[in-house]
Design a protein around this motif. Structure first.
Motif, short mmCIF file in Angstrom:
data_model
loop_
_atom_site.label_atom_id
_atom_site.label_comp_id
_atom_site.label_asym_id
_atom_site.label_seq_id
_atom_site.Cartn_x
_atom_site.Cartn_y
_atom_site.Cartn_z
N ARG A 1 131.35 87.68 85.52
CA ARG A 1 131.92 87.39 85.83
C ARG A 1 132.02 86.58 86.93
NH1 ARG A 1 131.49 92.38 88.02
NH2 ARG A 1 132.00 92.28 90.22
N ILE A 2 131.12 85.35 86.25
CA ILE A 2 131.27 84.31 86.93
C ILE A 2 132.31 83.32 86.95
CG2 ILE A 2 129.43 81.85 86.87
CD1 ILE A 2 126.89 83.91 86.40
N ARG A 3 133.03 82.29 87.79
CA ARG A 3 134.02 81.81 87.62
C ARG A 3 133.76 80.61 88.20
NH1 ARG A 3 134.15 84.63 84.91
NH2 ARG A 3 135.36 85.91 83.87
N ASP A 4 134.44 79.09 88.09
CA ASP A 4 134.41 77.87 88.34
C ASP A 4 135.15 77.83 89.31
OD1 ASP A 4 134.51 75.26 89.00
OD2 ASP A 4 135.53 74.31 87.90
N THR B 1 131.04 73.57 83.50
CA THR B 1 132.33 73.08 84.40
C THR B 1 131.93 73.10 86.29
OG1 THR B 1 133.92 73.78 82.46
CG2 THR B 1 134.49 73.15 84.97
N ALA B 2 131.50 74.27 86.68
CA ALA B 2 131.14 74.05 87.87
C ALA B 2 129.60 72.83 88.33
CB ALA B 2 130.92 75.35 89.05
N ASN C 1 132.32 79.94 73.21
CA ASN C 1 130.77 80.78 74.26
C ASN C 1 131.54 81.40 75.09
OD1 ASN C 1 129.20 79.55 75.56
ND2 ASN C 1 129.62 77.69 75.44
N GLN C 2 130.38 81.77 75.94
CA GLN C 2 130.71 83.30 77.21
C GLN C 2 131.62 82.43 77.48
OE1 GLN C 2 127.65 85.18 77.85
NE2 GLN C 2 126.59 85.21 76.57
N ARG C 3 132.29 83.11 78.19
CA ARG C 3 133.35 82.43 79.44
C ARG C 3 132.22 82.07 80.54
NH1 ARG C 3 139.38 84.38 82.42
NH2 ARG C 3 138.86 82.49 84.03
N ASP C 4 131.17 83.33 81.02
CA ASP C 4 130.51 82.82 81.72
C ASP C 4 130.10 81.62 82.13
OD1 ASP C 4 131.13 85.71 83.20
OD2 ASP C 4 128.95 85.48 83.28
N HIS C 5 129.36 80.93 80.68
CA HIS C 5 128.97 79.58 80.87
C HIS C 5 130.33 78.55 80.44
CE1 HIS C 5 125.73 81.90 77.12
NE2 HIS C 5 125.12 82.35 78.10
N ILE C 6 130.71 78.98 80.34
CA ILE C 6 131.70 77.04 80.28
C ILE C 6 131.80 76.99 81.63
CG2 ILE C 6 134.19 76.77 79.46
CD1 ILE C 6 133.98 78.60 77.34
N GLU C 7 132.71 78.63 82.72
CA GLU C 7 133.21 78.57 83.97
C GLU C 7 131.79 77.73 84.71
OE1 GLU C 7 135.72 79.23 85.38
OE2 GLU C 7 136.67 79.98 83.89
N PHE C 8 130.85 77.91 84.07
CA PHE C 8 129.50 77.75 85.26
C PHE C 8 128.89 76.37 84.96
CE2 PHE C 8 124.76 77.12 86.17
CZ PHE C 8 124.96 77.69 87.12
N GLY D 1 131.13 73.99 76.34
CA GLY D 1 131.47 73.69 75.45
C GLY D 1 132.33 74.68 74.65
N PRO D 2 133.23 75.34 74.20
CA PRO D 2 134.37 76.36 73.09
C PRO D 2 133.66 77.16 72.50
CG PRO D 2 135.61 74.67 72.69
CD PRO D 2 134.67 74.22 73.51
#
Length: 226
Positions: A90-93, A137-138, A128-135, A119-120
């Protein structure tokens, strides 16, 4: 895309990732090469990976994965491993995450920051995993907010801009990934841990023609070059 050689004029790197095993799945061979030449590499992880072992409660999985990450890091010469308390899966930017990233960059004061792919898709049909993308990006947002950021920011991922030749360090990267023994044994119980590790490292250190076909870890330059 033709890869350029990874920069050499640096002394300290900060690796920022969301989960245990993220460094080993991508850049372990490069890290082993760098520490062997006297460079310092720090790891900072947003979570302890507590949601990552199916069938194991988070209260047990988190400490188990933390121990495995510390062992894996030591194999490639990394003694400085920091764990934060953001929730695995649940890691989010968020502003809180960006602030923690920025604070860590300022404290470590690295020459180069390395993070996971934003990247997606890793490849067509491989999301890609959402955690990876959000992290990731942050990380870029936090880097951009710094008054005096490090010289470079790279992601580790496909279609890279730079490459680090890692011949001589592939086996130690396999050993490092295999240190995540409990995680890998649950992830794919039918395949021996070392076989999983060797297969993954082979994928992420494929030979590149720019470097005579030698095994290479790819990086994407996101910011920097000054």
């Amino acid at each position: 895309m033709t890869l350029q050689p990874f920069p050499t004029d640096w002394r300290t790197a900060l690796v920022l990732v969301p989960h245990p095993d993220d460094p080993e799945y991508g850049i372990g061979a490069a890290v082993a090469k760098w520490t062997s030449t006297g460079r310092t590499v720090h790891y900072a992880l947003a979570s302890r990976g507590e949601a990552g072992i199916e069938g194991l409660p988070p209260a047990e999985a988190g400490p188990a994965r933390e121990r495995e990450q510390i062992r894996a890091a030591a194999v490639v010469g990394v003694d400085l491993v920091e764990f934060w308390e953001f929730p695995d899966s649940r890691i989010r930017d968020t502003a809180e995450l960006r602030a923690r990233i920025a604070d860590t960059i300022e404290v470590v004061a690295p020459d180069v920051v390395l993070t996971i792919f934003s990247g997606p898709e890793w490849a067509p049909g491989q999301p890609n995993q959402r955690d990876h993308i959000e992290f990731a990006t942050a990380v870029t947002a936090a880097y951009d907010a710094l008054a005096d950021p490090p010289r470079w920011l790279f992601e580790n991922g496909p279609d890279g801009t730079h490459g680090e030749v890692v011949d001589g360090f592939v086996d130690v990267a396999v050993e490092s990934l295999a240190a995540h023994e409990r995680y890998l044994s649950v992830l794919d119980p039918e395949t021996p841990v070392y076989e999983q590790a060797r297969r993954q490292v082979a994928e992420t250190t494929a030979g590149r023609p720019e470097f005579g076909g030698r095994p290479t870890v790819e990086f994407i330059l996101v910011r920097g070059g000054r």
